[in-house]
Write an enzyme that holds these catalytic residues in place. Structure first.
Site, PDB file in Angstrom:
ATOM      1  N   CYS A 132       1.119  -1.278   0.001  1.00 45.67           N
ATOM      2  CA  CYS A 132       0.306  -0.101   0.129  1.00 45.67           C
ATOM      3  C   CYS A 132       1.285   1.108   0.165  1.00 45.67           C
ATOM      4  CB  CYS A 132      -1.111  -0.263   0.808  1.00 45.67           C
ATOM      5  SG  CYS A 132      -0.595  -0.082   2.722  1.00 45.67           S
ATOM      6  N   HIS A 244      -3.089   6.428   4.752  1.00 42.52           N
ATOM      7  CA  HIS A 244      -1.329   6.427   5.230  1.00 42.52           C
ATOM      8  C   HIS A 244      -0.641   8.003   4.538  1.00 42.52           C
ATOM      9  CE1 HIS A 244      -1.002   2.255   6.005  1.00 42.52           C
ATOM     10  NE2 HIS A 244      -0.998   1.771   5.387  1.00 42.52           N
TER      11      HIS A 244
END
Length: 339
Positions: A132, A244
């Site tokens: 990711c 994130h």
């Protein structure tokens, strides 16, 4: 060309699996038959697909008859065990785990960056979804690399607990409540408390002192960008539920001014430029939850080197960092490769 495609979601009850289901519906993927697969513990649960109930089935080696595309997000061990069975049954696997990413016969794909690599799926019948944190970084860096050729990357990540799964989400929520009420929190998922804390460890440590997560970013970036870019990473888990964030420093062969970087990123696929810091406008984790774009801002020149830039990059790790990227790959598969 077929009008509909039979799809299996492996790990359907997990944090990424549920997002894969949502993405398939939201993006109007032409699903004929859908099958939800998970461990024996989750078998029997009833989930919804486009408003209709679907019962979760136990994942076995015989689960893939009639399946065209299998979206895997059930962990590396299950991917290693069951992807070959899915391929043998005639399915193409798009795997979200780290099991196949560095296999030379398996393409590692971010559609905005290296869609041409999908053609290599025929060797194994498998396409790997990158990590990711790698996905959002290369989406942001691809247009800059194409213009100025990136030589070196220094990245620090600030990663949400949802990257570890539903149990980590619950642990942050519970720990926060316990601490606010003056009670000692339980620590089960991470090596230390995550609430009101930052952990400079994601995954286990390698012999070189880096974590496996950090080395994923190093190795996956080279494979996706198809360039020997010197990369160093520090990955930190932070008490954020979704999204994130990354501080990215790059050094390029050709100078890229801030104005040129903004111009390149403004038109880049999958990117939204949010870069007006004087008005408090810059990417934040709270803005990306449930979104598919990669947000880029805080663009500024690095005065310590000749051709350097700093960027702040944020994306939803469950969406673009996992589920959406996998569904985008599936869309390219049915458009260009599966007939």
């Amino acid at each position: 060309m077929k009008k509909t495609w039979n799809v299996a979601v492996v790990g359907a009850t997990g944090a990424v699996g549920t997002q894969m289901i949502e993405c398939l519906v939201e993006r109007n993927f032409p699903v004929g038959k859908v099958k939800f697969l998970a461990s024996s513990r989750s078998a029997g649960q009833v989930l919804e697909y486009d408003g209709k109930p679907v019962t979760v089935e136990e994942l076995t080696h015989d689960s893939f008859d009639g399946i065209d595309i299998a979206l895997f997000s059930a962990g590396g061990a299950r991917s290693e065990e069951f992807c070959p069975s899915a391929v043998k049954a005639g399915a193409v696997c798009i795997d979200n785990s780290s099991a196949w990413r560095m296999n030379p016969d398996v393409p590692l794909v971010v559609p905005e960056v290296n869609p041409h690599a999908i053609a290599g799926y025929k060797k194994k019948g498998i396409i790997a979804n990158p990590n990711c944190s790698t996905i959002q970084m290369v989406v942001a860096l691809k247009p800059l690399h194409d213009f100025g050729t990136i030589k070196r990357i220094v990245v620090s990540t600030y990663q949400a607990v949802s990257g570890t799964g539903n149990k980590a989400i619950d642990e942050l929520r519970v720990q926060t409540g316990e601490l606010l009420n003056g009670r000692p929190p339980k620590v089960e998922i991470y090596p230390h408390r995550i609430a009101f804390n930052c952990l400079p460890q994601i995954d286990s440590f390698c012999d070189n002192g880096y974590t496996k997560e950090e080395m994923k970013m190093v190795n996956e970036t080279r494979k996706i960008m198809e360039a020997d870019i010197a990369t160093t990473a520090t990955c930190v888990r932070v008490p954020v539920f979704y999204g994130h964030s990354e501080s990215v420093n790059i050094e390029t062969e050709k100078k890229i001014t801030v104005a040129k970087a903004r111009e390149l990123l403004e038109d880049a696929p999958g990117v939204e430029l949010v870069d007006n810091p004087g008005n408090g406008e810059y990417p934040m984790a709270m803005d990306v939850a449930g979104e598919d774009l990669t947000l880029v801002g805080r663009i500024r020149e690095d005065a310590t080197i000749k051709n350097g830039l700093n960027l702040w990059v944020v994306a939803d790790n469950l969406r673009k960092g996992a589920a959406t990227n996998a569904v985008q790959i599936a869309e390219l598969m049915i458009e260009d490769y599966l007939k």
